[in-house]
Motif scaffolding. Structure first.
Motif, short mmCIF file in Angstrom:
data_model
loop_
_atom_site.label_atom_id
_atom_site.label_comp_id
_atom_site.label_asym_id
_atom_site.label_seq_id
_atom_site.Cartn_x
_atom_site.Cartn_y
_atom_site.Cartn_z
N SER A 132 0.84 -1.20 0.00
CA SER A 132 0.00 0.00 0.00
C SER A 132 0.87 1.24 0.00
O SER A 132 0.57 2.23 -0.67
CB SER A 132 -0.89 0.01 1.24
N TYR A 133 1.95 1.17 0.75
CA TYR A 133 2.86 2.30 0.83
C TYR A 133 3.51 2.55 -0.54
O TYR A 133 3.59 3.69 -1.00
CB TYR A 133 3.93 2.03 1.89
N ILE A 134 3.93 1.50 -1.17
CA ILE A 134 4.54 1.64 -2.50
C ILE A 134 3.51 2.21 -3.49
O ILE A 134 3.81 3.11 -4.27
CB ILE A 134 5.09 0.28 -2.98
N ALA A 136 0.98 4.07 -2.77
CA ALA A 136 0.74 5.47 -2.43
C ALA A 136 1.83 6.34 -3.05
O ALA A 136 1.56 7.44 -3.54
CB ALA A 136 0.70 5.64 -0.91
N ASN A 137 3.05 5.84 -3.04
CA ASN A 137 4.13 6.62 -3.65
C ASN A 137 3.95 6.77 -5.15
O ASN A 137 4.27 7.81 -5.71
CB ASN A 137 5.48 6.00 -3.31
N HIS A 138 3.44 5.73 -5.78
CA HIS A 138 3.14 5.85 -7.21
C HIS A 138 2.10 6.95 -7.44
O HIS A 138 2.19 7.71 -8.40
CB HIS A 138 2.60 4.53 -7.76
N ARG A 139 1.15 7.00 -6.56
CA ARG A 139 0.10 8.00 -6.75
C ARG A 139 0.64 9.40 -6.52
O ARG A 139 0.24 10.33 -7.21
CB ARG A 139 -1.07 7.70 -5.79
N ILE A 140 1.54 9.55 -5.57
CA ILE A 140 2.17 10.85 -5.38
C ILE A 140 2.95 11.23 -6.63
O ILE A 140 2.84 12.35 -7.13
CB ILE A 140 3.12 10.81 -4.16
N HIS A 141 3.70 10.28 -7.13
CA HIS A 141 4.42 10.46 -8.38
C HIS A 141 3.49 10.99 -9.47
O HIS A 141 3.76 12.01 -10.10
CB HIS A 141 5.01 9.10 -8.76
#
Lengths: 192, 192
Positions: A132-134, A136-141
């Motif tokens: 989920s954390y990974i 979320a980082n994609h979504r921030i990207h």
DNA sequence: TATGAGCCTTGACATTTGTCAAGGCTTTTT
DNA sequence: AAAAAGCCTTGACAAATGTCAAGGCTCATA
């Protein structure tokens, strides 16, 4: 409907029949109708909830009262508010039902006791949080570097089925643009 | 410099002297100079890295070759690429040094063995991932619903010290806007 | 079947942000 | 000390996005 969760678990780790029986014994099933709330702003979220069927959305209201969708949860996803769960604070998010749903639920204490008793379950959960954390980082990207068109394409690619289940204005909200902008981007001839 | 990490651990959980000695025995210290890379795109990240001193940044290059900063790591933060670490895939991110740094490092296998041996360490790490996930969601929230000015204020509030350590154009990158836009927002009289 | 609500689109216009170019200032390097 | 590089700002203009208003369409419900 517990069997859906059972299959999920078996696809993520190896569990004995005893494990599964124990897990089931602590679970309860909740059926939800369209438009019903699973969680409302201000309440404390104290559960682990796995979606066996249906579609839910998590959103909060921003300063101007606009709904901002953070997440859609369909079959084989989890729903809930981890922040409220972990910190015990009142939630700022609402979760409601887009399509009639069946959810496999556990009380926080029960689920965490299960994680203590069944290391494999603990492992699955930790892996889930990692992923989920990974994600979320994609979504921030995506949020900080994609154009609206790229965000839209990315969404279709990642969640092709959601395209057909969720109204466009909610996808716009998820992407952080207005429905009008999304509509225009969709009607534009694709550029490269 | 291991003592900084030791204090961090003790503030997050309770460890015996034996635990700490064991942890230290598996660690190694890396000193890094400004502009040096800790990780380069294409390499696989196989470590756990705790920043004891200095400042690093994680960024990737987007389609147009523009640097997009995902994260700053200062004292008492972790650096690295969890996606590459977890999946064993080549990293798409670069990590370089903004201020000369000292990093406490562990090889992936060593650190994970330590987590097996010391449940308390495992707990601390899982809590960390949980918190990182929650923080990532806050950032998504900000990215999709804040104006540039709100993003900037939010950044100052969350990371007041970074303001004085990191050039503005990098903060702009972190926020997903151009340096010019950030500059203009800063010079505007504050509205409400 | 009629009514209304929800959904999507379109147009016109305002606002925000990006792009390009330039200049001044400080810090680092030679 | 001089030169170069990096950083921040500003101006002018272009492009993208938001806002407001309206209309048509589908679908659920009375």
């Amino acid at each position: 409907m517990f069997d859906v969760f059972q299959q999920y678990l078996q696809s993520k780790g190896s569990f004995t029949q005893e494990d599964l029986a124990l897990i089931q014994s602590r679970s309860f099933i909740k059926k939800l109708r369209r438009k019903q709330y699973l969680l409302q702003e201000g309440d404390v979220w104290k559960y682990y909830a796995f979606v066996a069927k249906g579609c839910l959305r998590s959103y909060y209201l921003d300063e101007k009262g606009i709904e901002r969708i953070m997440k859609f949860s369909v079959e084989n996803w989890w729903a809930g508010d981890r922040e409220s769960l972990v910190n015990g604070t009142p939630s700022t998010t609402n979760i409601d039902v887009l399509e009639d749903a069946v959810v496999v639920m556990f009380k926080k204490e029960d689920f965490e006791a299960l994680c203590q008793q069944i290391p494999e379950l603990n492992k699955v959960v930790n892996t889930l949080v990692h992923r989920s954390y990974i994600a979320a980082n994609h979504r921030i990207h995506a949020a900080i570097s994609y154009t609206t068109e790229e965000k839209y394409r990315d969404f279709i690619e990642k969640y092709p089925d959601l395209m057909n289940r969720v109204p466009l204005h909610m996808i716009a909200s998820y992407l952080g643009v207005t429905p009008e902008t999304l509509s225009r981007v969709r009607s534009q001839p694709a550029k490269k």
